[in-house]
Write a protein that holds these residues in place. Structure first.
Motif, short mmCIF file in Angstrom:
data_model
loop_
_atom_site.label_atom_id
_atom_site.label_comp_id
_atom_site.label_asym_id
_atom_site.label_seq_id
_atom_site.Cartn_x
_atom_site.Cartn_y
_atom_site.Cartn_z
N ASP A 83 37.38 20.70 7.26
CA ASP A 83 36.03 20.29 7.61
C ASP A 83 36.04 19.36 8.81
O ASP A 83 35.15 19.42 9.67
N TYR A 84 37.03 18.48 8.87
CA TYR A 84 37.17 17.58 10.02
C TYR A 84 37.39 18.36 11.30
O TYR A 84 36.77 18.11 12.33
N GLU A 85 38.28 19.34 11.23
CA GLU A 85 38.63 20.11 12.43
C GLU A 85 37.47 20.97 12.94
O GLU A 85 37.31 21.18 14.13
N ARG A 86 36.64 21.48 12.01
CA ARG A 86 35.51 22.30 12.44
C ARG A 86 34.23 21.48 12.62
O ARG A 86 33.18 22.01 12.98
N ALA A 87 34.34 20.20 12.34
CA ALA A 87 33.24 19.23 12.53
C ALA A 87 32.06 19.49 11.61
O ALA A 87 30.93 19.09 11.89
N ARG A 88 32.30 20.16 10.47
CA ARG A 88 31.25 20.42 9.49
C ARG A 88 31.72 19.86 8.14
O ARG A 88 32.42 20.55 7.40
N PRO A 89 31.34 18.65 7.82
CA PRO A 89 31.92 17.96 6.66
C PRO A 89 31.27 18.31 5.33
O PRO A 89 30.76 17.45 4.60
N VAL A 95 31.09 14.99 -1.74
CA VAL A 95 31.82 13.99 -2.51
C VAL A 95 31.22 12.60 -2.27
O VAL A 95 31.01 11.83 -3.22
N SER A 96 30.92 12.29 -1.03
CA SER A 96 30.41 10.96 -0.69
C SER A 96 29.06 10.69 -1.34
O SER A 96 28.82 9.61 -1.88
N GLU A 97 28.16 11.68 -1.30
CA GLU A 97 26.81 11.48 -1.83
C GLU A 97 26.72 11.81 -3.31
O GLU A 97 25.71 11.50 -3.96
N GLY A 98 27.75 12.43 -3.86
CA GLY A 98 27.68 12.96 -5.21
C GLY A 98 27.48 11.91 -6.29
O GLY A 98 28.03 10.81 -6.23
N MET A 99 26.72 12.27 -7.29
CA MET A 99 26.50 11.43 -8.47
C MET A 99 27.63 11.68 -9.47
O MET A 99 27.92 12.82 -9.82
N ILE A 100 28.26 10.63 -9.91
CA ILE A 100 29.40 10.75 -10.82
C ILE A 100 28.90 11.13 -12.22
O ILE A 100 28.08 10.42 -12.81
N LYS A 115 34.24 8.99 2.48
CA LYS A 115 33.43 8.06 3.29
C LYS A 115 34.16 7.69 4.57
O LYS A 115 33.55 7.62 5.66
N GLU A 116 35.45 7.43 4.49
CA GLU A 116 36.22 7.07 5.68
C GLU A 116 36.22 8.20 6.69
O GLU A 116 36.11 7.97 7.90
N LEU A 117 36.33 9.43 6.22
CA LEU A 117 36.31 10.59 7.11
C LEU A 117 34.93 10.73 7.76
O LEU A 117 34.83 10.96 8.97
N LEU A 118 33.88 10.59 6.97
CA LEU A 118 32.52 10.71 7.51
C LEU A 118 32.25 9.62 8.55
O LEU A 118 31.64 9.88 9.60
N ASP A 119 32.68 8.40 8.25
CA ASP A 119 32.47 7.29 9.18
C ASP A 119 33.27 7.47 10.47
O ASP A 119 32.83 7.05 11.55
N GLY A 173 30.10 12.93 19.74
CA GLY A 173 30.97 12.55 18.63
C GLY A 173 30.32 12.59 17.26
O GLY A 173 30.70 11.84 16.36
N LYS A 174 29.34 13.52 17.07
CA LYS A 174 28.64 13.61 15.80
C LYS A 174 29.00 14.90 15.06
O LYS A 174 29.41 15.88 15.66
N TRP A 175 28.82 14.85 13.75
CA TRP A 175 29.05 16.03 12.93
C TRP A 175 27.99 17.09 13.21
O TRP A 175 26.85 16.76 13.53
N ILE A 176 28.36 18.36 13.05
CA ILE A 176 27.42 19.45 13.18
C ILE A 176 27.21 20.09 11.81
O ILE A 176 27.82 19.67 10.82
N GLY A 177 26.34 21.09 11.77
CA GLY A 177 26.10 21.80 10.53
C GLY A 177 25.64 23.20 10.80
O GLY A 177 25.58 23.63 11.96
N SER A 178 25.31 23.92 9.76
CA SER A 178 24.76 25.27 9.92
C SER A 178 23.46 25.35 9.14
O SER A 178 23.21 24.55 8.24
N SER A 179 22.63 26.33 9.49
CA SER A 179 21.36 26.55 8.82
C SER A 179 20.54 25.26 8.83
O SER A 179 20.35 24.64 9.87
N LYS A 180 20.08 24.80 7.66
CA LYS A 180 19.22 23.61 7.60
C LYS A 180 19.95 22.35 8.04
O LYS A 180 19.30 21.36 8.43
#
Length: 237
Positions: A83-89, A95-100, A115-119, A173-180
């Motif tokens: 996910d880091y290499e393709r810039a789509r985390p 995991v970061s936002e997930g409710m335990i 969180k460290e990877l996202l930051d 230097g920002k993350w990208i995404g697909s669709s929404k």
């Protein structure tokens, strides 16, 4: 008709039924972010040391469509890396936002990694990559400007929107995404720019007017040298 369970209750029942021996489980996605719609599903991430590899599965249980992402206690690391290499985390964000929902002492460290990877943000684009992307955007923009076939214009515009969105995010230097997640990523980067992009392309789709799109694309490219065509070369010996 059986009443649909609330998302947390449904997720807990799902874990108890299918993964009773897992070491950790998270509920992620739109229901956690408060963005659920009538068609939203449940995204559940499982960590179980008894599985030899990761897998993903879609099921219908407890009145919900459920997407389950199963990992052992180390296999998720390869997905974080990918996910880091393709810039789509995708996984780090879940995991970061997930409710335990279940934790036998493993979730804290995995959440910290996410969180460290996202930051940290994605791998920085090289000057050569920026140059190549400028060329491809220029090429598509010229096709867009010169095209008079409405059907072709629509698909060219779609491609241009994707390329420009990727460029503005990755060059900064920002993350990208697909669709929404394309527009969500743009809004996280710059709300004003996201609105301008939507307005420009919406104007084209509604009226066929191309000036706003052309102006926006040129403004995106300008800080990096503008359009690029003449003199561009790749692989020349």
């Amino acid at each position: 008709m059986k009443k649909k369970l609330n998302p947390i209750e449904a997720a807990q029942h799902f874990i108890e039924k299918y993964f009773p021996n897992c070491q950790g489980a998270l509920l992620a996605g739109s229901v956690v972010r408060g963005e659920a719609t009538e068609t939203s599903d449940l995204d559940i991430v499982i960590f179980d040391k008894n599985f030899s590899s990761s897998y993903r599965e879609s099921l219908k249980e407890f009145g919900w469509d459920i997407e389950v992402f199963v990992h052992n206690l180390s296999s998720y690391k390869q997905f974080f890396k990918s996910d880091y290499e393709r810039a789509r985390p995708s996984l780090p964000r879940m995991v970061s936002e997930g409710m335990i929902l279940k934790d036998e002492g493993v979730i804290s460290d995995i959440k910290k990694e996410a969180k460290e990877l996202l930051d940290q943000g994605p791998k920085k684009w090289s000057e050569e990559t920026i140059k190549i992307k400028r060329y491809f955007i220029t090429d598509v923009l010229n096709d867009f400007i010169g095209c008079s076939n409405r059907a072709e214009e629509i698909f060219i515009a779609n491609t241009l929107a994707e390329l420009v969105s990727e460029f503005i995010l990755r060059a900064n230097g920002k993350w990208i995404g697909s669709s929404k997640w394309v527009i969500r990523s743009l809004r996280q980067y710059n709300e004003e720019f996201a609105n301008n992009l939507i307005e420009a392309f919406d104007s084209f789709y509604t009226t066929g007017e191309k000036n706003q799109v052309t102006k926006l694309v040129n403004e995106v490219l300008q800080p990096y040298g503008g359009q690029l065509f003449e003199g561009f070369s790749v692989g020349k010996m």
